[in-house]
Motif scaffolding. Structure first.
Motif, short mmCIF file in Angstrom:
data_model
loop_
_atom_site.label_atom_id
_atom_site.label_comp_id
_atom_site.label_asym_id
_atom_site.label_seq_id
_atom_site.Cartn_x
_atom_site.Cartn_y
_atom_site.Cartn_z
N GLN A 190 21.06 77.92 58.29
CA GLN A 190 19.58 78.05 58.36
C GLN A 190 19.09 77.49 59.93
OE1 GLN A 190 18.01 76.15 54.84
NE2 GLN A 190 18.26 77.97 53.69
N ASP A 200 19.97 79.98 62.23
CA ASP A 200 19.03 81.30 62.10
C ASP A 200 17.85 80.88 62.76
OD1 ASP A 200 21.08 82.47 60.80
OD2 ASP A 200 20.22 82.48 58.77
N LEU A 201 17.18 79.70 62.52
CA LEU A 201 16.05 79.25 63.04
C LEU A 201 15.96 79.35 64.43
CD1 LEU A 201 13.09 78.00 62.41
CD2 LEU A 201 14.31 75.76 62.43
N GLU A 244 12.66 85.24 62.80
CA GLU A 244 12.16 84.84 61.36
C GLU A 244 10.66 85.31 61.13
OE1 GLU A 244 14.00 82.98 58.82
OE2 GLU A 244 15.92 83.31 60.00
N SER A 262 10.74 86.56 68.29
CA SER A 262 11.95 85.91 68.92
C SER A 262 11.83 85.85 70.25
CB SER A 262 13.15 86.77 68.51
OG SER A 262 13.31 88.11 68.96
N LEU A 271 15.75 70.86 65.32
CA LEU A 271 14.35 71.14 64.81
C LEU A 271 13.39 71.05 66.12
CD1 LEU A 271 14.35 69.24 61.41
CD2 LEU A 271 14.68 71.74 61.84
N ALA A 309 13.95 74.11 68.06
CA ALA A 309 13.24 75.18 67.26
C ALA A 309 11.74 75.19 67.65
CB ALA A 309 13.65 75.21 65.97
N ASP A 310 11.23 74.27 67.36
CA ASP A 310 9.76 74.04 67.24
C ASP A 310 9.16 74.17 68.60
OD1 ASP A 310 7.23 72.92 66.40
OD2 ASP A 310 7.52 71.48 67.76
#
Length: 158
Positions: A10, A13-14, A19, A23, A134, A137-138
């Motif tokens: 996950q 993928d993130l 998602e 992208s 995280l 990603a953010d």
């Protein structure tokens, strides 16, 4: 163990797909060369500035995650390019290529079952690989959103 593998997948993928939002690949796809250095009215940055900022921040997070000897650039000047326009088409392509390579490296780090996602990074304060993934990603999603907005303001988003 199954939950660990699911979490790793996950996270990858993130980081590597859109998602629920555009992208990185979609945000840069078919951007006209003439628009790469344009800062539209109402925006703070050009597509080049956003691309480079995304790349530099990702590189910094990756290197911090895997190397105690890493030195982050100075804030904020070290995280942004010096010019609104890329110095050349090659510079743009190299930035995209490096972004993709570093993303692959971060995904490889996350996917490696020897990587403890929850362990405190020894040279950090309280950071973990999970937190860095995280954060990446953010941060990337935020600036990809800006890139989409800039493209809309430049009338180059379909």
């Amino acid at each position: 163990m199954q939950h660990d593998a699911q979490l790793r997948k996950q996270l990858v993928d993130l980081l590597s797909s859109g998602e629920a939002h555009a992208s990185f690949e979609k945000a840069i796809d078919s951007l006209p060369v003439a628009m790469r250095g344009k800062t539209p009215r109402g925006a703070e940055h050009s597509p080049w500035e956003l691309l480079e900022h995304i790349r530099i921040a990702q590189w910094d997070i990756l290197e911090f995650s895997r190397s105690a000897g890493h030195q982050s650039p100075g804030w904020p000047e070290g995280y942004w390019p010096k010019t609104a326009a890329p110095p050349s088409d090659i510079a743009w392509e190299q930035s995209v290529k490096t972004y993709r390579q570093d993303l692959t490296s971060m995904c490889d780090l996350i996917s490696d079952h020897k990587t403890d996602l929850y362990a405190k990074i020894p040279h950090g304060d309280s950071q973990t690989i999970l937190r860095e993934a995280l954060l990446l990603a953010d941060h990337t999603a935020y600036h990809v959103g800006q890139l989409v907005l800039v493209r809309r303001l430049l009338d180059s988003w379909k």
